[in-house]
Design a protein around this motif. Sequence first.
Motif, PDB file in Angstrom:
ATOM      1  N   LYS A   1       0.828  -1.210   0.000  1.00 29.84           N
ATOM      2  CA  LYS A   1       0.000   0.000   0.000  1.00 29.84           C
ATOM      3  C   LYS A   1       0.861   1.258   0.000  1.00 29.84           C
ATOM      4  N   ALA A   2       2.094   1.129   0.523  1.00 32.01           N
ATOM      5  CA  ALA A   2       3.026   2.257   0.507  1.00 32.01           C
ATOM      6  C   ALA A   2       3.708   2.405  -0.851  1.00 32.01           C
ATOM      7  N   GLY A   3       3.406   1.471  -1.778  1.00 29.24           N
ATOM      8  CA  GLY A   3       3.915   1.585  -3.136  1.00 29.24           C
ATOM      9  C   GLY A   3       5.037   0.656  -3.512  1.00 29.24           C
ATOM     10  N   TYR A   4       5.499  -0.166  -2.567  1.00 27.68           N
ATOM     11  CA  TYR A   4       6.657  -1.008  -2.843  1.00 27.68           C
ATOM     12  C   TYR A   4       6.276  -2.340  -3.491  1.00 27.68           C
ATOM     13  N   ALA A   5       7.124  -2.796  -4.395  1.00 25.80           N
ATOM     14  CA  ALA A   5       7.054  -4.179  -4.848  1.00 25.80           C
ATOM     15  C   ALA A   5       7.579  -5.047  -3.704  1.00 25.80           C
ATOM     16  N   THR A   6       7.085  -6.271  -3.594  1.00 26.06           N
ATOM     17  CA  THR A   6       7.504  -7.139  -2.491  1.00 26.06           C
ATOM     18  C   THR A   6       7.818  -8.540  -2.988  1.00 26.06           C
ATOM     19  N   LEU A   7       8.673  -9.209  -2.238  1.00 25.22           N
ATOM     20  CA  LEU A   7       8.933 -10.637  -2.447  1.00 25.22           C
ATOM     21  C   LEU A   7       8.948 -11.292  -1.080  1.00 25.22           C
ATOM     22  N   LEU A   8       7.851 -11.965  -0.739  1.00 27.30           N
ATOM     23  CA  LEU A   8       7.736 -12.712   0.507  1.00 27.30           C
ATOM     24  C   LEU A   8       8.189 -14.138   0.234  1.00 27.30           C
ATOM     25  N   PHE A   9       9.211 -14.606   0.952  1.00 25.53           N
ATOM     26  CA  PHE A   9       9.740 -15.931   0.658  1.00 25.53           C
ATOM     27  C   PHE A   9      10.004 -16.721   1.938  1.00 25.53           C
ATOM     28  N   ASP A  10       9.853 -18.034   1.821  1.00 24.27           N
ATOM     29  CA  ASP A  10      10.097 -18.945   2.939  1.00 24.27           C
ATOM     30  C   ASP A  10      11.580 -19.246   3.058  1.00 24.27           C
ATOM     31  N   LEU A  11      12.041 -19.408   4.282  1.00 23.53           N
ATOM     32  CA  LEU A  11      13.424 -19.815   4.512  1.00 23.53           C
ATOM     33  C   LEU A  11      13.551 -21.321   4.683  1.00 23.53           C
ATOM     34  N   LEU A  12      12.423 -21.997   4.836  1.00 25.98           N
ATOM     35  CA  LEU A  12      12.394 -23.453   4.986  1.00 25.98           C
ATOM     36  C   LEU A  12      11.446 -24.051   3.962  1.00 25.98           C
ATOM     37  N   THR A  13      11.628 -25.322   3.692  1.00 29.03           N
ATOM     38  CA  THR A  13      10.673 -26.060   2.871  1.00 29.03           C
ATOM     39  C   THR A  13       9.655 -26.727   3.790  1.00 29.03           C
ATOM     40  N   ARG A  14       8.556 -27.154   3.219  1.00 26.07           N
ATOM     41  CA  ARG A  14       7.539 -27.850   4.010  1.00 26.07           C
ATOM     42  C   ARG A  14       8.106 -29.138   4.617  1.00 26.07           C
ATOM     43  N   TYR A  15       8.929 -29.827   3.844  1.00 21.04           N
ATOM     44  CA  TYR A  15       9.538 -31.064   4.347  1.00 21.04           C
ATOM     45  C   TYR A  15      10.415 -30.766   5.556  1.00 21.04           C
ATOM     46  N   GLU A  16      11.238 -29.735   5.481  1.00 23.84           N
ATOM     47  CA  GLU A  16      12.121 -29.387   6.601  1.00 23.84           C
ATOM     48  C   GLU A  16      11.314 -28.981   7.828  1.00 23.84           C
ATOM     49  N   GLU A  17      10.261 -28.218   7.623  1.00 27.36           N
ATOM     50  CA  GLU A  17       9.437 -27.777   8.751  1.00 27.36           C
ATOM     51  C   GLU A  17       8.792 -28.967   9.454  1.00 27.36           C
ATOM     52  N   ASN A  18       8.341 -29.946   8.686  1.00 30.22           N
ATOM     53  CA  ASN A  18       7.689 -31.115   9.277  1.00 30.22           C
ATOM     54  C   ASN A  18       8.686 -32.103   9.876  1.00 30.22           C
ATOM     55  N   ARG A  19       9.837 -32.247   9.238  1.00 33.05           N
ATOM     56  CA  ARG A  19      10.820 -33.233   9.696  1.00 33.05           C
ATOM     57  C   ARG A  19      11.561 -32.764  10.929  1.00 33.05           C
ATOM     58  N   ASP A  20      11.994 -31.485  10.924  1.00 36.61           N
ATOM     59  CA  ASP A  20      12.812 -30.972  12.019  1.00 36.61           C
ATOM     60  C   ASP A  20      12.542 -29.479  12.196  1.00 36.61           C
ATOM     61  N   PRO A  21      11.541 -29.125  13.004  1.00 33.83           N
ATOM     62  CA  PRO A  21      11.212 -27.710  13.198  1.00 33.83           C
ATOM     63  C   PRO A  21      12.380 -26.883  13.719  1.00 33.83           C
ATOM     64  N   ASP A  22      13.372 -27.537  14.373  1.00 27.57           N
ATOM     65  CA  ASP A  22      14.510 -26.791  14.901  1.00 27.57           C
ATOM     66  C   ASP A  22      15.408 -26.233  13.802  1.00 27.57           C
ATOM     67  N   THR A  23      15.179 -26.648  12.553  1.00 24.24           N
ATOM     68  CA  THR A  23      15.949 -26.096  11.445  1.00 24.24           C
ATOM     69  C   THR A  23      15.782 -24.590  11.363  1.00 24.24           C
ATOM     70  N   ARG A  24      14.660 -24.083  11.843  1.00 23.61           N
ATOM     71  CA  ARG A  24      14.413 -22.638  11.796  1.00 23.61           C
ATOM     72  C   ARG A  24      15.393 -21.859  12.668  1.00 23.61           C
ATOM     73  N   TYR A  25      16.132 -22.549  13.545  1.00 20.92           N
ATOM     74  CA  TYR A  25      17.112 -21.875  14.402  1.00 20.92           C
ATOM     75  C   TYR A  25      18.536 -21.964  13.854  1.00 20.92           C
ATOM     76  N   ASN A  26      18.688 -22.543  12.677  1.00 21.01           N
ATOM     77  CA  ASN A  26      19.997 -22.690  12.058  1.00 21.01           C
ATOM     78  C   ASN A  26      20.312 -21.424  11.260  1.00 21.01           C
ATOM     79  N   ALA A  27      20.830 -20.406  11.946  1.00 21.06           N
ATOM     80  CA  ALA A  27      21.054 -19.106  11.307  1.00 21.06           C
ATOM     81  C   ALA A  27      22.013 -19.182  10.118  1.00 21.06           C
ATOM     82  N   PRO A  28      23.130 -19.931  10.203  1.00 23.87           N
ATOM     83  CA  PRO A  28      24.007 -20.011   9.021  1.00 23.87           C
ATOM     84  C   PRO A  28      23.307 -20.589   7.795  1.00 23.87           C
TER      85      PRO A  28
END
Length: 224
Positions: free
Chosen positions: A56-83
């Motif tokens: 609404k402020a006029g910007y183009a956006t790209l919203l993207f996931d950092l994990l895949t569905r498989y990774e989220e289901n297999r090991d939710p702790d992957t979301r804490y792997n900053a590197p």
Amino acid sequence: MMKLRHSPLSIAAGPVWLEAMQAHSPDAPGLILIAQTAVGHHRDSREAHFVQRLQKAGYATLLFDLLTRYEENRDPDTRYNAPLLGTRIGAVFEWLRHQPPLAELPVGLVASGTGSAAAVRAVAKEPEMVGALVCRGGRPSLAGIAPLRQVSCPTRVIAGEHDEALTALHQAYDLLECAKDWYSVPGTDDFFREPGALDDAADGAIDWFRRHLRARPAAATAAP
């Protein structure tokens, strides 16, 4: 509000593909990348509401996931792997370089949760890619001391007044040596769940990008 074209995407990141939603208009003054550790929900989540405010402020956006569905289901702790998540943002940078309509725009980056640490690591490694960074709460301290000190683009930390990790957030902020700003949202925690809190955070991000995103200089013409 300008009319945006929405396109679902899959972006290669090493051996995996990241789901994304792009919204673009030829008249957009800049492109905001929004990294999320949750998978999917590109149209009906709190993150999606934040993105809509940017649009609404006029910007183009790209919203993207950092994990895949498989990774989220297999090991939710992957979301804490900053590197690992930092390399995922790097893969989005690489994809962006090969998208002529988008690559010419000034780029901002927003991240929250562990994605804030990933964003710090990615921006420290490739400082030419991002003109301004917003960490909406999150855990940038997980990026490490060296990456925090290496961030060179203007960075705003948007923090809920009652964020339980406020001390660590302040410590990470103090390590930043770039142009920086602390933006506090009263009466809320790191999830910005209270009425109006997420909109307040979005206003803080929009203000930062308006102040710091500038058109990229035209490429020099090669001599004959």
